[in-house]
Design an enzyme around this catalytic site. Structure first.
Site, PDB file in Angstrom:
ATOM      1  N   ASP A   1       0.826  -1.207   0.000  1.00  0.00           N
ATOM      2  CA  ASP A   1       0.000   0.000   0.000  1.00  0.00           C
ATOM      3  C   ASP A   1       0.863   1.260   0.000  1.00  0.00           C
ATOM      4  O   ASP A   1       2.092   1.184   0.146  1.00  0.00           O
ATOM      5  CB  ASP A   1      -0.963  -0.009   1.207  1.00  0.00           C
ATOM      6  CG  ASP A   1      -0.276  -0.437   2.499  1.00  0.00           C
ATOM      7  OD1 ASP A   1       0.969  -0.357   2.565  1.00  0.00           O
ATOM      8  OD2 ASP A   1      -0.969  -0.856   3.427  1.00  0.00           O
TER       9      ASP A   1
ATOM     10  N   ASN B   1      -7.761  -2.672  14.091  1.00  0.00           N
ATOM     11  CA  ASN B   1      -9.138  -2.797  13.572  1.00  0.00           C
ATOM     12  C   ASN B   1      -9.278  -3.967  12.584  1.00  0.00           C
ATOM     13  O   ASN B   1     -10.307  -4.121  11.950  1.00  0.00           O
ATOM     14  CB  ASN B   1      -9.588  -1.486  12.906  1.00  0.00           C
ATOM     15  CG  ASN B   1      -8.800  -1.158  11.636  1.00  0.00           C
ATOM     16  OD1 ASN B   1      -7.929  -1.921  11.223  1.00  0.00           O
ATOM     17  ND2 ASN B   1      -9.108  -0.029  11.023  1.00  0.00           N
TER      18      ASN B   1
ATOM     19  N   HIS C   1      -7.428  -4.473   9.823  1.00  0.00           N
ATOM     20  CA  HIS C   1      -7.081  -4.236   8.413  1.00  0.00           C
ATOM     21  C   HIS C   1      -5.848  -5.042   7.987  1.00  0.00           C
ATOM     22  O   HIS C   1      -4.982  -5.355   8.803  1.00  0.00           O
ATOM     23  CB  HIS C   1      -6.948  -2.742   8.090  1.00  0.00           C
ATOM     24  CG  HIS C   1      -5.726  -2.062   8.629  1.00  0.00           C
ATOM     25  ND1 HIS C   1      -5.671  -0.705   8.833  1.00  0.00           N
ATOM     26  CD2 HIS C   1      -4.505  -2.515   9.005  1.00  0.00           C
ATOM     27  CE1 HIS C   1      -4.475  -0.375   9.292  1.00  0.00           C
ATOM     28  NE2 HIS C   1      -3.763  -1.451   9.405  1.00  0.00           N
TER      29      HIS C   1
ATOM     30  N   GLU D   1      -9.456  -1.612   4.827  1.00  0.00           N
ATOM     31  CA  GLU D   1     -10.060  -1.202   6.091  1.00  0.00           C
ATOM     32  C   GLU D   1     -11.412  -1.898   6.293  1.00  0.00           C
ATOM     33  O   GLU D   1     -12.031  -2.343   5.319  1.00  0.00           O
ATOM     34  CB  GLU D   1     -10.277   0.317   6.078  1.00  0.00           C
ATOM     35  CG  GLU D   1      -8.993   1.135   6.042  1.00  0.00           C
ATOM     36  CD  GLU D   1      -8.341   1.298   7.402  1.00  0.00           C
ATOM     37  OE1 GLU D   1      -8.148   0.295   8.107  1.00  0.00           O
ATOM     38  OE2 GLU D   1      -8.002   2.448   7.746  1.00  0.00           O
TER      39      GLU D   1
HETATM   40  P1  PGA Z   1       2.112  -1.960  12.961  1.00  0.00           P
HETATM   41  O1  PGA Z   1       1.045  -1.772  11.817  1.00  0.00           O
HETATM   42  O2  PGA Z   1       3.015  -3.070  12.531  1.00  0.00           O
HETATM   43  O3  PGA Z   1       2.831  -0.641  13.029  1.00  0.00           O
HETATM   44  O4  PGA Z   1       1.375  -2.297  14.218  1.00  0.00           O
HETATM   45  C1  PGA Z   1       0.387  -2.870  11.299  1.00  0.00           C
HETATM   46  C2  PGA Z   1      -0.742  -2.422  10.406  1.00  0.00           C
HETATM   47  O5  PGA Z   1      -1.390  -1.403  10.719  1.00  0.00           O
HETATM   48  O6  PGA Z   1      -1.021  -3.101   9.408  1.00  0.00           O
END
Ligand code: PGA
Length: 244
Positions: free
Chosen positions: A67, A137, A139, A144
């Site tokens: 992304d 959440n 994702h 999302e």
């Molecule tokens: P993080 O992010 O590794 O910084 O916890 C993971 C994500 O949001 O996909």
């Protein structure tokens, strides 16, 4: 989907690095897709060290990022283009031709999404190894929580909790982009093998739902239950609510 519990962050990082190395040993021209965020940083450090010692080579492989933020140019220090070069690509023997990234500051987001979709479709047999993080959440990439799954690369409005979670990387929370481009779930499910990395109790609700909850776009990672070789690699904290 199965889960592997690692005692420490270092163990989690080494486990993930082992799978990357094994994939490249079996198939030196493997195609990988890799996440950004805090969780994979240990794995990247491990891969850089192993490459430096000559234990693994990325010379014939290629990589996709998942992304990118809309409107951030690749040279912006918070762009995911920058992150991947800074944290991994600049330190390993991966040729420029093996790097595939979404461009966030393009004049035509739809055309950029189509370009990436076509590129992913051209990977014969699908991505060999897809490594994902997970948001609190649920994702994956920037898919999302939503009313529907989006199969292909698309532009998405980030949820408030994602914007808040990512504000820690920006000098000013107002600078966090609201939109992103992300790979959709179709190339993810087409991947031959999936590892989802989760560290810390902040991910425990999402991890439990992804593993044991209903398959729903409200918890995007739950779709990985449909894959025959998907593994959550996590620590005790992230797995504390999961039925095992
Ligand atoms: P993080 O992010 O590794 O910084 O916890 C993971 C994500 O949001 O996909």
């Amino acid at each position: 989907m199965r889960a592997i519990c690692c005692k420490t962050y270092d163990e989690l990082s080494a486990y993930a690095a082992d799978i990357v190395c094994e994939t490249l040993k079996n198939r030196p021209n493997a195609v990988l897709a890799l996440p950004t965020g805090s969780t994979p940083l240990g794995m990247y450090e491990e891969l850089i060290a192993r490459c430096g010692r000559g234990e693994v080579s990325f010379r014939n492989s290629s990589f996709f990022i998942l992304d990118e933020y809309v409107d951030l140019p690749p040279a912006h220090t918070q762009s995911y283009n920058y992150y991947m070069r800074d944290r991994l690509f600049s330190h390993i023997d991966l040729p420029e031709s093996g790097i595939h990234m979404l461009i966030g500051d393009t004049a035509d987001d739809d055309a950029e999404c189509d370009r990436y979709t076509r590129l992913l479709d051209s990977v014969e047999g699908g991505i060999d190894l897809l490594i994902l993080g997970i948001g609190a959440n649920g994702h994956i990439g920037f898919n999302e929580p939503s009313d529907a799954f989006f199969p292909d690369t698309h532009k998405i409005l980030l949820t408030d909790d994602t914007v808040e979670a990512n504000a820690r990387f920006f000098d000013n929370p107002d600078e966090v982009p609201r939109f992103a481009l992300t790979m959709g779930v179709r190339p993810m499910l087409r991947a031959k093998k999936i590892l989802l990395l989760a560290y810390g109790s902040g991910k425990s609700v999402a991890v439990a739902k992804a593993l044991n909850g209903p398959i729903t776009p409200l918890l995007p990672a739950s779709i990985l239950q449909l894959h025959t070789d998907a593994t959550i690699v996590a620590d005790e904290g992230a797995l504390q609510l999961a039925a095992r």
